[in-house]
Structures are given as structure tokens and as C-alpha cells.
Design a protein around this motif. Sequence first.
Motif, short mmCIF file in Angstrom:
data_model
loop_
_atom_site.label_atom_id
_atom_site.label_comp_id
_atom_site.label_asym_id
_atom_site.label_seq_id
_atom_site.Cartn_x
_atom_site.Cartn_y
_atom_site.Cartn_z
N ILE A 45 6.43 -1.95 -6.39
CA ILE A 45 5.58 -0.88 -5.86
C ILE A 45 6.45 0.38 -5.77
N SER A 46 7.68 0.13 -5.30
CA SER A 46 8.65 1.22 -5.20
C SER A 46 9.36 1.40 -6.53
N LEU A 56 8.77 -0.13 0.53
CA LEU A 56 7.69 -0.53 -0.37
C LEU A 56 8.17 -1.79 -1.08
N ASN A 91 0.84 -1.19 0.00
CA ASN A 91 0.00 0.00 0.00
C ASN A 91 0.89 1.25 0.00
N THR A 92 0.79 2.05 -1.06
CA THR A 92 1.68 3.23 -1.16
C THR A 92 1.38 4.28 -0.10
N ALA A 128 4.04 4.69 4.19
CA ALA A 128 5.43 5.09 3.98
C ALA A 128 6.35 4.22 4.83
#
Length: 287
Positions: free
Chosen positions: A245-246, A241, A134-135, A138
Motif C-alpha cells: 500500500i505504501s 501503511l 486504507n490510504t 495516515a
Amino acid sequence: MTDLDDPQTDPFDVARLAAAYLAERTGVERHDVALVLGSGWGGAADLLGETVAELPSHEIPGFSAPAVMGHVGTTRSILVRGEDGAPDRHVLVLGSRTHLYEGRGVRRVVHGVRTAAAAGARTIVLTNGCGGLNTAWAPGTPVLIRDHINLTATSPLEGATFIDLTDLYTQRLRDVAHAVDPSLAEGVYVQFPGPHYETPAEVTMAGRMGGDLVGMSTTLEAIAARQAGMEVLGLSLVTNLAAGISPVPLSHQEVIEAGQAAGPRISALLASIVRCLDDVAATTSVD
Ligand code: 8IG
């Protein structure tokens, strides 16, 4: 018989031996709560209370030396003073864990959990560092584990031992954590065998399966804890992440730095939760 690698050895015998050793070395006959510290959670024990005893984990029967940098290799007995008439509680802090990817077998992975149960713990808090899908989370965000998906293709249970996992990370303990911090997010933790991180395609798969977090620990320990009759609370620290995703590749250095940066905040959170757990666990049977 203390050789966990010998199939003739009963792992619960070794756990009882380890618990007896702990009682002797710490002077604490029974522990009430156990805490397993994963990546980023190492500072939490200092805030809990007074350390009654601290010993190198590898001296305890059945334990192995830690393999990963950033994992503390000591086991501590901490006295948490009860507030407002609540009883004092003995908390067993396992500062190191054996990971499945170390190749020492599942019995070693869950030996700390079984030792905690043999030492009397009715409640266990399992913490870890992990990757997040989930972005909005953090690096440095703590997430409560709601459930897990075990992709290790193994189990700590041997033989025809059937254990119900419907409420593994109990709603009751998650409610306690939420009472401490209502903003705590919840997620499904997916354990991969590791030690490599996932490919982006594997992270996509984990997400489609219903996962929110990816890591390399915790699920086998949670299963063993439930088998041993303990109530489980799981807390993940998103240190990065997940791959894909990252936009940037993962590094172990990044993981350690995110843990260090978040350390003071999540340590205080964990300490508060453990103090509240004590109050609840003192009056609740999990049998
Ligand atoms: I810290 O991104 C940590 N542990 N599998 N994937 C997996 N384990 C992890 C990760 C991650 N970050």
C-alpha cells in the motif's frame, strides 16, 4: 502449579495466582477495568489518574519479560477518580504483552488477559500498533476495531470450548468510544502470526477478505477475554501503511516514530474513553 508450559497446569489457576499476587503488591483487592498497551499507546496511562502501584510485569506469576523494544514492561494499578458523583475505578494497566511470534505458546499470550479477569476486570481495552490498508488513514491515525480475522491458525481455547464471537468488540463499547470521538474510524483487524511483516500479496488477500488493518496481536487476547466474560474494546494505531500500500518498505523504526508522534493525541483519546467506560461498566453486567 505455575508452569504454563505444563499441559497438566490449569492456566486459570495461574491467572488466579497472578491476580492474588497483584492484589497483594498493589493493595487493590479488585480492578474494574483492564488496559493492554500496544505499540504507540505507552503514554496513555499517565493521563488516566494516580498510579497506586507499579511493578515489573515479569515478577507476576506466569508473566514473561518483554521481547520487543518500545514495549513497556511494567504493570500498573491506576486510580481513576469518578467525576460528577461517579465511583472511583481501579484500572489495571498491562504495559507489556507476550506475542505469539515469541514462541512461548498461546497460554502466555493470553495470560495477562486472564489475570485481569481474575483480578475482577469486567471490561478490557486492547490496544495495538498496526499496518493500515486504507490510504486515507495516515500513520498516527487511531482506528476502532469492529471485528477481527484470526489468521494465526490457533486459539486460546483448549478442548471443546465453544465461545460465541458475534459481538466480540461490542457495539455498546464502540458507541461509547464514538461518543468521545465521533470521527473515529472503524476497521476489521487481521492478525498474522509475524514477526515478519506481510508481503504485498498477503496484504491484498487481507483486503479481499474484508480486512482494513494488519497486525500481530490482539485477536487471541480478545477471544480469551470473551471466554473470561469480559467486554472488549479494541483500538489500533495505524503506524504504517501495510506493505504494497505504501510505496516505501516498512521499518520497525518507522513504527516506533509514528507511535511517538501520535502519542499525546491518542493517549488523551484513550484516557477519555476509559473514563467513560467506567461510567457505563459500573452499571452493566456482562454475564
Ligand atoms: I506497528 O504492517 C505494525 N505491526 N502484521 N503488519 C503487521 N503487523 C504490524 C504492522 C504491519 N505494523
